[in-house]
Design a protein around this motif. Structure first.
Motif, mmCIF file in Angstrom:
data_model
loop_
_atom_site.group_PDB
_atom_site.id
_atom_site.type_symbol
_atom_site.label_atom_id
_atom_site.label_comp_id
_atom_site.label_asym_id
_atom_site.label_seq_id
_atom_site.Cartn_x
_atom_site.Cartn_y
_atom_site.Cartn_z
ATOM 1 N N ALA A 1 -20.122 4.460 -12.890
ATOM 2 C CA ALA A 1 -21.163 3.438 -12.964
ATOM 3 C C ALA A 1 -20.628 2.228 -13.726
ATOM 4 C CB ALA A 1 -22.403 3.990 -13.659
ATOM 5 N N LEU A 2 -20.934 1.044 -13.229
ATOM 6 C CA LEU A 2 -20.537 -0.188 -13.897
ATOM 7 C C LEU A 2 -21.086 -0.213 -15.321
ATOM 8 C CD1 LEU A 2 -19.230 -3.039 -13.714
ATOM 9 C CD2 LEU A 2 -21.434 -3.855 -12.877
ATOM 10 N N SER A 3 -22.304 0.270 -15.510
ATOM 11 C CA SER A 3 -22.930 0.259 -16.837
ATOM 12 C C SER A 3 -22.187 1.156 -17.826
ATOM 13 C CB SER A 3 -24.395 0.701 -16.729
ATOM 14 O OG SER A 3 -24.487 2.016 -16.203
ATOM 15 N N ASP A 4 -21.537 2.241 -17.343
ATOM 16 C CA ASP A 4 -20.799 3.135 -18.230
ATOM 17 C C ASP A 4 -19.513 2.494 -18.760
ATOM 18 O OD1 ASP A 4 -22.697 5.120 -18.101
ATOM 19 O OD2 ASP A 4 -21.687 6.220 -16.497
ATOM 20 N N LEU A 5 -19.032 1.447 -18.091
ATOM 21 C CA LEU A 5 -17.876 0.689 -18.575
ATOM 22 C C LEU A 5 -18.328 -0.603 -19.236
ATOM 23 C CD1 LEU A 5 -15.064 1.010 -15.868
ATOM 24 C CD2 LEU A 5 -15.279 2.189 -18.044
ATOM 25 N N GLY A 6 -19.531 -0.590 -19.761
ATOM 26 C CA GLY A 6 -20.046 -1.752 -20.482
ATOM 27 C C GLY A 6 -20.216 -2.980 -19.612
ATOM 28 N N GLY A 7 -20.373 -2.780 -18.302
ATOM 29 C CA GLY A 7 -20.524 -3.903 -17.379
ATOM 30 C C GLY A 7 -19.208 -4.580 -17.023
ATOM 31 N N ASN A 8 -18.079 -3.976 -17.411
ATOM 32 C CA ASN A 8 -16.756 -4.554 -17.141
ATOM 33 C C ASN A 8 -16.148 -3.949 -15.880
ATOM 34 O OD1 ASN A 8 -16.699 -6.076 -19.574
ATOM 35 N ND2 ASN A 8 -16.223 -4.186 -20.670
ATOM 36 N N MET B 1 -22.211 0.663 -8.687
ATOM 37 C CA MET B 1 -21.243 1.759 -8.614
ATOM 38 C C MET B 1 -19.856 1.178 -8.374
ATOM 39 S SD MET B 1 -21.011 5.051 -8.662
ATOM 40 C CE MET B 1 -20.806 6.557 -7.795
ATOM 41 N N LEU B 2 -18.901 1.568 -9.225
ATOM 42 C CA LEU B 2 -17.524 1.091 -9.100
ATOM 43 C C LEU B 2 -16.694 2.045 -8.260
ATOM 44 C CD1 LEU B 2 -16.754 0.026 -12.767
ATOM 45 C CD2 LEU B 2 -16.878 -1.496 -10.795
ATOM 46 N N ARG B 3 -15.840 1.473 -7.428
ATOM 47 C CA ARG B 3 -14.811 2.217 -6.707
ATOM 48 C C ARG B 3 -13.499 1.520 -7.054
ATOM 49 N NH1 ARG B 3 -11.538 2.383 -2.311
ATOM 50 N NH2 ARG B 3 -11.429 4.354 -1.201
ATOM 51 N N VAL B 4 -12.669 2.208 -7.845
ATOM 52 C CA VAL B 4 -11.434 1.607 -8.361
ATOM 53 C C VAL B 4 -10.251 2.401 -7.823
ATOM 54 C CG1 VAL B 4 -10.192 0.882 -10.426
ATOM 55 C CG2 VAL B 4 -12.698 0.954 -10.461
ATOM 56 N N GLU B 5 -9.403 1.733 -7.054
ATOM 57 C CA GLU B 5 -8.198 2.360 -6.538
ATOM 58 C C GLU B 5 -7.108 2.224 -7.588
ATOM 59 O OE1 GLU B 5 -7.179 0.894 -2.640
ATOM 60 O OE2 GLU B 5 -9.289 0.949 -2.018
ATOM 61 N N LEU B 6 -6.478 3.360 -7.922
ATOM 62 C CA LEU B 6 -5.506 3.420 -9.010
ATOM 63 C C LEU B 6 -4.126 3.804 -8.499
ATOM 64 C CD1 LEU B 6 -7.730 5.469 -11.484
ATOM 65 C CD2 LEU B 6 -7.424 2.989 -11.445
#
Length: 122
Positions: free
Chosen positions: A71-78, A112-117
């Motif tokens: 969740a975007l909110s779990d990363l402080g909106g970053n 919701m974030l989807r981050v490819e690493l």
């Protein structure tokens, strides 16, 4: 339309990031901040032979790719930026081994974030 957005926001943690089904609590380090025990889904952790250039004489390195959902909110909106460094630990409760990845792509849809690493491994 805000009713739909509210429903999606509720579903992020109750469905998509449900700790009893898909998600695990992990600690994330990003942009000088540490986000302890947030629910994430880390999928597709796999090694691929990395492309080797003609002038590249290093052998035995592999490109490790994975996709992080949180969740975007779990990363402080970053929202993580492409090329940035991000670290994910390997167990709940913080500590443990932190694996360093680089952000290959990052998308945020409805909170919701989807981050490819990507990371290099031996």
């Amino acid at each position: 339309m805000s009713g739909f957005r509210d429903m999606v926001a509720d579903d992020i943690h109750s469905t998509f990031l449900n700790l009893d089904e898909f998600a695990e609590k992990r600690t994330i380090r990003y942009d000088g901040e540490e986000y302890r025990d947030i629910p994430i889904v880390l999928s597709g952790l796999k090694e691929q032979d990395r492309r080797q250039l003609q002038s590249d004489h290093i052998q035995g390195l592999y490109l490790v790719t994975s996709v992080l959902h949180c969740a975007l909110s779990d990363l402080g909106g970053n929202q993580p930026e492409k090329g940035a460094r991000i670290q994910v630990n390997d167990r709940e409760g913080g500590g443990g081994f932190f694996r360093t990845f680089y952000v290959a792509a990052s998308v945020c849809e409805l909170g919701m974030l989807r981050v490819e690493l990507e990371a290099m491994d031996e």
